[in-house]
Design a protein around this motif. Structure first.
Motif, PDB file in Angstrom:
ATOM      1  N   PRO A 182       0.826  -1.215   0.000  1.00  0.00           N
ATOM      2  CA  PRO A 182       0.000   0.000   0.000  1.00  0.00           C
ATOM      3  C   PRO A 182       0.862   1.269   0.000  1.00  0.00           C
ATOM      4  CG  PRO A 182      -0.095  -1.090   2.148  1.00  0.00           C
ATOM      5  CD  PRO A 182       0.750  -1.940   1.258  1.00  0.00           C
ATOM      6  N   THR A 183       0.345   2.316  -0.638  1.00  0.00           N
ATOM      7  CA  THR A 183       1.050   3.597  -0.638  1.00  0.00           C
ATOM      8  C   THR A 183       0.294   4.575   0.270  1.00  0.00           C
ATOM      9  OG1 THR A 183      -0.243   4.503  -2.451  1.00  0.00           O
ATOM     10  CG2 THR A 183       1.716   3.243  -3.051  1.00  0.00           C
ATOM     11  N   GLU A 186      -2.815   5.813  -1.411  1.00  0.00           N
ATOM     12  CA  GLU A 186      -3.867   4.802  -1.403  1.00  0.00           C
ATOM     13  C   GLU A 186      -4.582   4.786  -0.041  1.00  0.00           C
ATOM     14  OE1 GLU A 186      -2.038   1.339  -3.300  1.00  0.00           O
ATOM     15  OE2 GLU A 186      -3.316   0.168  -1.945  1.00  0.00           O
ATOM     16  N   LEU A 187      -3.810   4.804   1.020  1.00  0.00           N
ATOM     17  CA  LEU A 187      -4.402   4.792   2.360  1.00  0.00           C
ATOM     18  C   LEU A 187      -5.240   6.044   2.578  1.00  0.00           C
ATOM     19  CD1 LEU A 187      -2.640   2.317   2.860  1.00  0.00           C
ATOM     20  CD2 LEU A 187      -1.887   3.334   5.002  1.00  0.00           C
ATOM     21  N   ARG A 241      -8.465   5.788   0.641  1.00  0.00           N
ATOM     22  CA  ARG A 241      -9.413   4.815   1.190  1.00  0.00           C
ATOM     23  C   ARG A 241     -10.088   5.343   2.450  1.00  0.00           C
ATOM     24  NH1 ARG A 241      -6.672  -0.922   1.337  1.00  0.00           N
ATOM     25  NH2 ARG A 241      -8.686  -1.441   2.273  1.00  0.00           N
ATOM     26  N   ASP A 282       4.975  -0.374   5.072  1.00  0.00           N
ATOM     27  CA  ASP A 282       4.173  -1.192   5.983  1.00  0.00           C
ATOM     28  C   ASP A 282       3.974  -0.574   7.368  1.00  0.00           C
ATOM     29  OD1 ASP A 282       6.756  -1.577   6.747  1.00  0.00           O
ATOM     30  OD2 ASP A 282       6.735  -3.761   6.587  1.00  0.00           O
ATOM     31  N   PHE A 307      -9.690  -0.800   6.958  1.00  0.00           N
ATOM     32  CA  PHE A 307      -8.670  -1.718   6.428  1.00  0.00           C
ATOM     33  C   PHE A 307      -8.859  -3.171   6.871  1.00  0.00           C
ATOM     34  CE2 PHE A 307      -6.917   2.569   6.623  1.00  0.00           C
ATOM     35  CZ  PHE A 307      -6.651   2.753   5.275  1.00  0.00           C
ATOM     36  N   GLU A 327      -6.289  -6.208   6.895  1.00  0.00           N
ATOM     37  CA  GLU A 327      -4.995  -5.716   6.376  1.00  0.00           C
ATOM     38  C   GLU A 327      -4.123  -5.150   7.498  1.00  0.00           C
ATOM     39  OE1 GLU A 327      -5.449  -3.283   2.590  1.00  0.00           O
ATOM     40  OE2 GLU A 327      -7.511  -3.803   3.083  1.00  0.00           O
ATOM     41  N   ILE A 367      -0.431  -4.080   6.140  1.00  0.00           N
ATOM     42  CA  ILE A 367      -0.197  -2.842   6.894  1.00  0.00           C
ATOM     43  C   ILE A 367       0.227  -3.273   8.292  1.00  0.00           C
ATOM     44  CG2 ILE A 367      -1.211  -0.693   7.735  1.00  0.00           C
ATOM     45  CD1 ILE A 367      -3.341  -1.004   5.485  1.00  0.00           C
TER      46      ILE A 367
END
Lengths: 135, 76
Positions: free
Chosen positions: B2-3, B6-7, B10, B30, B57, B60, B65
């Motif tokens: 994940p970038t 992206e986080l 979301r 991470d 999440f 994840e 993560i």
């Protein structure tokens, strides 16, 4: 749920019920295995609080059952009088506002720093924290 | 992996009116830290605010993560 998982869950519930202040963490207070656990231990110690500690690392089912019980996905988890207080972020924030001393029923130490005890520089890799504690 | 973008997207998509600032603590993709503000947090305890963000999440967290450090604020 298998019997072993049930036993683990019951042991966790019992530990939370029997210990006024209990921290579920990675490693032990003497040898934390994660920066977030190290920081939470340092915060409790800064307030001079007696607390029980459970290392969740020996069996993955401990974390699985704990998180299912507490509805909280990360470690560490601090419980006071049977209630989840939070993880590292919340404990640190509550230390800084003085709320943590209130919840724990202790006096904030005289001349307490405004910032929660820092086990590493902000933004530093959490895993380096143990090294800093050792130095 | 994940970038931070992206986080951020979301969290902002899942929580109405939320604003999230996400940093990668280690550069390893991470260990993240997010500062999240949302109007609905005004109704929630601190624990519930963090649960709300973690819920975005699901499994994840603790998986890809590894760590998501949170600071939540009740504002738009």
């Amino acid at each position: 749920m298998s019997t072993v998982e049930q036993q683990i869950r019951e042991a966790i519930q019992e530990a939370i019920a029997e210990n006024e202040v209990i921290l579920f963490m990675k490693g032990t207070p003497e040898a934390p295995r994660c920066g977030f656990s190290a920081r939470t231990v340092a915060t409790l110690e800064a307030l001079g609080t007696q607390f029980a500690a459970v290392d969740i690392l020996p069996d993955p089912r401990i974390r699985q059952e704990l998180s299912a019980l507490s509805n909280w996905p990360t470690i560490p988890q601090l419980f006071v009088r049977g209630e989840l207080v939070g993880g590292c972020d919340i404990v640190s924030e509550m230390y800084e506002t003085g709320e943590l001393a209130g919840v724990l029923g202790v006096e904030p130490p005289a001349g307490a720093p405004e910032e929660a005890p820092v086990a590493a520089e902000a933004g530093a890799p959490p895993l380096s924290i143990e090294n800093r504690l050792d130095s | 992996m994940p970038t931070t973008d992206e986080l951020k997207a979301r969290i902002e998509d899942a929580i109405p009116g939320a604003r999230a600032d996400v940093v990668d603590l280690t550069g390893g993709g991470d260990h993240f830290r997010a500062v999240v503000s949302a109007p609905e947090f005004a109704e929630l305890s601190r624990i519930e605010q963090h649960r709300r963000v973690y819920a975005v999440f699901g499994p994840e967290i603790g998986g890809p993560i590894h760590a998501l450090s949170l600071e939540t604020r009740a504002e738009a």
